[in-house]
Design a protein around this motif. Structure first.
Motif, PDB file in Angstrom:
ATOM      1  N   ARG A  27      -5.154  -2.451   9.463  1.00 27.35           N
ATOM      2  CA  ARG A  27      -5.771  -3.325   8.459  1.00 27.35           C
ATOM      3  C   ARG A  27      -5.675  -2.672   7.082  1.00 27.35           C
ATOM      4  O   ARG A  27      -5.074  -3.217   6.168  1.00 27.35           O
ATOM      5  CB  ARG A  27      -7.228  -3.611   8.814  1.00 27.35           C
ATOM      6  CG  ARG A  27      -7.440  -4.345  10.125  1.00 27.35           C
ATOM      7  CD  ARG A  27      -8.909  -4.689  10.337  1.00 27.35           C
ATOM      8  NE  ARG A  27      -9.789  -3.537  10.135  1.00 27.35           N
ATOM      9  CZ  ARG A  27     -10.053  -2.606  11.053  1.00 27.35           C
ATOM     10  NH1 ARG A  27      -9.465  -2.676  12.250  1.00 27.35           N
ATOM     11  NH2 ARG A  27     -10.883  -1.612  10.789  1.00 27.35           N
ATOM     12  N   ASP A  28      -6.279  -1.502   6.944  1.00 23.53           N
ATOM     13  CA  ASP A  28      -6.237  -0.780   5.667  1.00 23.53           C
ATOM     14  C   ASP A  28      -5.661   0.625   5.809  1.00 23.53           C
ATOM     15  O   ASP A  28      -5.620   1.383   4.859  1.00 23.53           O
ATOM     16  CB  ASP A  28      -7.634  -0.710   5.053  1.00 23.53           C
ATOM     17  CG  ASP A  28      -8.660  -0.078   5.994  1.00 23.53           C
ATOM     18  OD1 ASP A  28      -8.261   0.543   7.006  1.00 23.53           O
ATOM     19  OD2 ASP A  28      -9.862  -0.220   5.728  1.00 23.53           O
TER      20      ASP A  28
ATOM     21  N   LYS B 166      -6.761   3.284   7.270  1.00 22.43           N
ATOM     22  CA  LYS B 166      -7.679   4.409   7.234  1.00 22.43           C
ATOM     23  C   LYS B 166      -7.535   5.228   8.517  1.00 22.43           C
ATOM     24  O   LYS B 166      -7.320   4.695   9.594  1.00 22.43           O
ATOM     25  CB  LYS B 166      -9.124   3.918   7.099  1.00 22.43           C
ATOM     26  CG  LYS B 166      -9.411   3.130   5.823  1.00 22.43           C
ATOM     27  CD  LYS B 166      -9.233   3.995   4.581  1.00 22.43           C
ATOM     28  CE  LYS B 166      -9.630   3.211   3.321  1.00 22.43           C
ATOM     29  NZ  LYS B 166      -9.381   3.997   2.083  1.00 22.43           N
TER      30      LYS B 166
ATOM     31  N   LEU C 205       0.844  -1.189   0.000  1.00 20.82           N
ATOM     32  CA  LEU C 205       0.000   0.000   0.000  1.00 20.82           C
ATOM     33  C   LEU C 205       0.881   1.242   0.000  1.00 20.82           C
ATOM     34  O   LEU C 205       2.005   1.217   0.506  1.00 20.82           O
ATOM     35  CB  LEU C 205      -0.893   0.042   1.244  1.00 20.82           C
ATOM     36  CG  LEU C 205      -2.042  -0.956   1.348  1.00 20.82           C
ATOM     37  CD1 LEU C 205      -2.668  -0.880   2.748  1.00 20.82           C
ATOM     38  CD2 LEU C 205      -3.095  -0.673   0.285  1.00 20.82           C
TER      39      LEU C 205
END
Length: 368
Positions: A157-158, A160, A110
């Protein structure tokens, strides 16, 4: 991609053993930095090669580089996320990118943007359970007047954003999670800059550096201390096993002034300068970069790239034991009862040997 040249070539067998060691370390520790470590033999740092391209690389305790990943912008500090074999690389101020790197796959998973009118300060730390990431950031507008130091909370996790709160000052830099409390400690450097002119210091005469403790549940500053001189920018820090905070400063006053540059702090007290004489302090050239505490808890080591020296203090007596000359020294991390360190000239010093690489290490190093 590996660096163009390094002294010892890894065998396939050693490489596989090192990957197994990484997997084993994931079961041992929740969150790692140069001051809080349990896996003693694998390390990581950002670097730039001789062509000016930027990377994150990892290496063993003998200084052998095991792998690396190319990134677009220069990184500063790193953070290791155990539950998914990831390294987080934070852009050097005033960069706006954070990279999530898969160690096993040797690729970027990411790429996180800090968002409009925000930039990173190059540092982050995990919560004790590894589920949250806390980064120091700056919010600014197009003028040179409006700015705010922030701690930004993301899940792992992501990634955010889940919350933002005031860092307690201007120019928040390195931060750490206290082991025995749900509390962050943040070094607010006190220096106002703007991405339009990122290396211009806009408030040297009025700067207010501090060390702030922040309750992660409420986002409130619960304690704050300031250095004895308002031009001692509190930039880098580390923790010992008993949550003693060690702060490294970068003095912004006249070049001929001699100031203590390393302080210790325990909650409820004032900053206490570690002991060194004027000649010794002068050798650090008013600049501390990285700090680390040895595994046995006896020694604090700090690097000064400007001074080209590494200082070693006895933690009990708070007195300087000795100074090593290491030209353009950079990152440092504990290795058994000693330390592993790097230089901007590509050297890794480990186990009393020097391993040279064709690259330029950045100022921070972590255990993974």
């Amino acid at each position: 991609m590996l660096p163009n040249a390094y002294t010892n070539t890894m065998s396939r067998r050693r490489f596989c053993k090192s990957l197994l060691a990484i997997s084993a370390s994931i079961c041992i520790t929740p969150a790692l930095s140069s001051c809080s470590v349990h896996a003693p033999d694998l390390f990581a740092s950002a670097y730039t090669d001789n062509q000016g391209k930027h990377f994150v690389g990892w290496f063993d305790q003998n200084g052998n580089v095991l792998g690396s990943v190319s990134i677009e912008s220069r990184a500063h500090d790193l953070c290791y996320v155990p539950h998914d074999h990831s390294l987080l690389a934070f852009s050097r101020r005033p960069g706006r990118t954070m990279y999530v790197i898969d160690i096993k796959a040797k690729k970027i998973k990411l790429q996180i943007d800090s968002g409009d009118n925000h930039h990173f300060f190059g540092h982050g730390v995990l919560s004790s359970d590894g589920k949250r990431l806390y980064t120091t950031e700056n919010r600014f507008d197009d003028s040179y007047q409006a700015y705010q130091g922030l701690v930004v909370v993301r899940n792992t996790r992501d990634y955010k954003v889940e919350a933002r709160f005031n860092s307690g000052g201007i120019g928040p830099h390195q931060l750490a999670m206290l082991k025995h409390q749900d509390t962050l400690v943040v070094a607010n450097g006190g220096i106002h800059t703007h991405p339009a002119s990122p290396r211009t210091k806009l408030n040297i005469d009025t700067m207010k550096p501090n060390l702030s403790y922040i309750d992660i549940g409420t986002g409130q500053v619960v304690e704050q201390v300031m250095p004895p001189d308002h031009q001692l920018s509190t930039r880098h820090l580390c923790l010992s096993g008993d949550d003693t905070v060690y702060v490294g400063c970068q003095y912004q006053g006249p070049a001929h002034h001699i100031q203590p540059l390393v302080f210790s702090h325990n909650r409820g007290s004032q900053l206490e300068a570690l002991t060194a004489n004027d000649t010794q302090w002068r050798s650090f050239k008013q600049y501390i970069a990285s700090l680390a505490v040895s595994h046995d808890g006896n020694t604090l080591a700090v690097t000064s790239p400007r001074g080209g020296v590494v200082g070693h203090w006895n933690r009990r007596s708070k007195t300087l034991q000795h100074i090593e000359t290491k030209i353009d020294c950079a990152g440092i991390a504990p290795l058994k009862d000693t330390f592993i360190s790097s230089t901007g000239n590509g050297a890794l010093y480990a186990k009393k040997q020097q391993i040279n690489h064709a690259l330029h290490w950045d100022n921070h190093m972590i255990n993974i």
